[in-house]
Design a protein around this motif. Structure first.
Motif, PDB file in Angstrom:
ATOM      1  N   GLN A  28       0.854  -1.178  -0.022  1.00 19.30           N
ATOM      2  CA  GLN A  28      -0.027  -0.150   0.139  1.00 19.30           C
ATOM      3  C   GLN A  28       0.879   1.117   0.030  1.00 19.30           C
ATOM      4  O   GLN A  28       0.887   2.118  -0.793  1.00 19.30           O
ATOM      5  CB  GLN A  28      -1.061   0.175   1.161  1.00 19.30           C
ATOM      6  N   THR A  29       1.725   1.333   0.937  1.00 19.92           N
ATOM      7  CA  THR A  29       2.521   2.618   1.029  1.00 19.92           C
ATOM      8  C   THR A  29       3.471   2.547   2.238  1.00 19.92           C
ATOM      9  O   THR A  29       3.567   1.459   3.058  1.00 19.92           O
ATOM     10  CB  THR A  29       1.480   3.895   1.622  1.00 19.92           C
ATOM     11  N   VAL A  30       4.370   3.516   2.402  1.00 28.99           N
ATOM     12  CA  VAL A  30       5.242   3.521   3.396  1.00 28.99           C
ATOM     13  C   VAL A  30       5.082   4.705   4.291  1.00 28.99           C
ATOM     14  O   VAL A  30       4.691   5.841   3.868  1.00 28.99           O
ATOM     15  CB  VAL A  30       6.751   3.489   2.857  1.00 28.99           C
ATOM     16  N   ALA A  47       6.210  -0.242   6.353  1.00 29.16           N
ATOM     17  CA  ALA A  47       5.890  -0.612   5.304  1.00 29.16           C
ATOM     18  C   ALA A  47       4.068  -1.042   5.395  1.00 29.16           C
ATOM     19  O   ALA A  47       4.013  -1.995   6.276  1.00 29.16           O
ATOM     20  CB  ALA A  47       6.645  -1.816   4.458  1.00 29.16           C
ATOM     21  N   VAL A  48       3.066  -0.592   4.745  1.00 25.46           N
ATOM     22  CA  VAL A  48       1.885  -1.007   5.024  1.00 25.46           C
ATOM     23  C   VAL A  48       1.489  -1.950   3.750  1.00 25.46           C
ATOM     24  O   VAL A  48       1.566  -1.683   2.676  1.00 25.46           O
ATOM     25  CB  VAL A  48       1.008   0.031   4.922  1.00 25.46           C
ATOM     26  N   ILE A  87      -1.383   5.951  10.192  1.00 23.13           N
ATOM     27  CA  ILE A  87      -1.548   4.675   9.391  1.00 23.13           C
ATOM     28  C   ILE A  87      -3.064   4.163   9.295  1.00 23.13           C
ATOM     29  O   ILE A  87      -3.465   3.961   8.176  1.00 23.13           O
ATOM     30  CB  ILE A  87      -0.531   3.635   9.744  1.00 23.13           C
ATOM     31  N   LEU A  88      -3.553   4.080  10.374  1.00 20.38           N
ATOM     32  CA  LEU A  88      -4.995   3.597  10.279  1.00 20.38           C
ATOM     33  C   LEU A  88      -5.917   4.853   9.661  1.00 20.38           C
ATOM     34  O   LEU A  88      -6.579   4.363   8.857  1.00 20.38           O
ATOM     35  CB  LEU A  88      -5.663   3.442  11.892  1.00 20.38           C
ATOM     36  N   LYS A  89      -5.748   5.978  10.191  1.00 20.76           N
ATOM     37  CA  LYS A  89      -6.596   6.937   9.335  1.00 20.76           C
ATOM     38  C   LYS A  89      -6.288   7.077   7.655  1.00 20.76           C
ATOM     39  O   LYS A  89      -7.573   7.075   7.036  1.00 20.76           O
ATOM     40  CB  LYS A  89      -6.102   8.344   9.688  1.00 20.76           C
TER      41      LYS A  89
END
Length: 93
Positions: A28-30, A47-48, A87-89
């Motif tokens: 997804q993203t970092v 890292a997500v 990250i959650l948001k």
């Protein structure tokens, strides 16, 4: 492990920690955040990934006592490490 690609490390850790096999794995993203602990400052690089497991059967390793599935609102009530709320948001709808 040193030199291990992130996707393989995630698959290995999931197997070790919860006895699960990853069915799908999508980067997804970092996220980057600065953390302070014991008088030192650290740069956390997270890292997500979006993942799906092959089974709902969870078998925790001895390192853990329990687990749960939480909505973004419920998770935000926990004491989280700096940067996790961001990250959650950004990643949970």
């Amino acid at each position: 492990e040193e030199g291990e690609p992130l996707d393989l490390a995630l698959k290995r850790e999931i197997k070790e920690e919860i006895g699960g096999e990853i069915k799908s794995l999508e980067f997804q993203t970092v996220f980057y955040s600065n953390l302070k602990a014991k008088g030192l400052q650290y740069l956390a690089i997270r890292a997500v990934y979006k993942t799906t497991l092959n089974s709902d059967n969870i078998k925790l390793s001895q390192e853990h006592k329990n687990y749960g599935w939480y909505s973004k609102k419920e998770a935000a009530k926990f004491l989280l490490l700096p940067g996790i709320e961001e990250i959650l948001k950004a990643n949970l709808t």
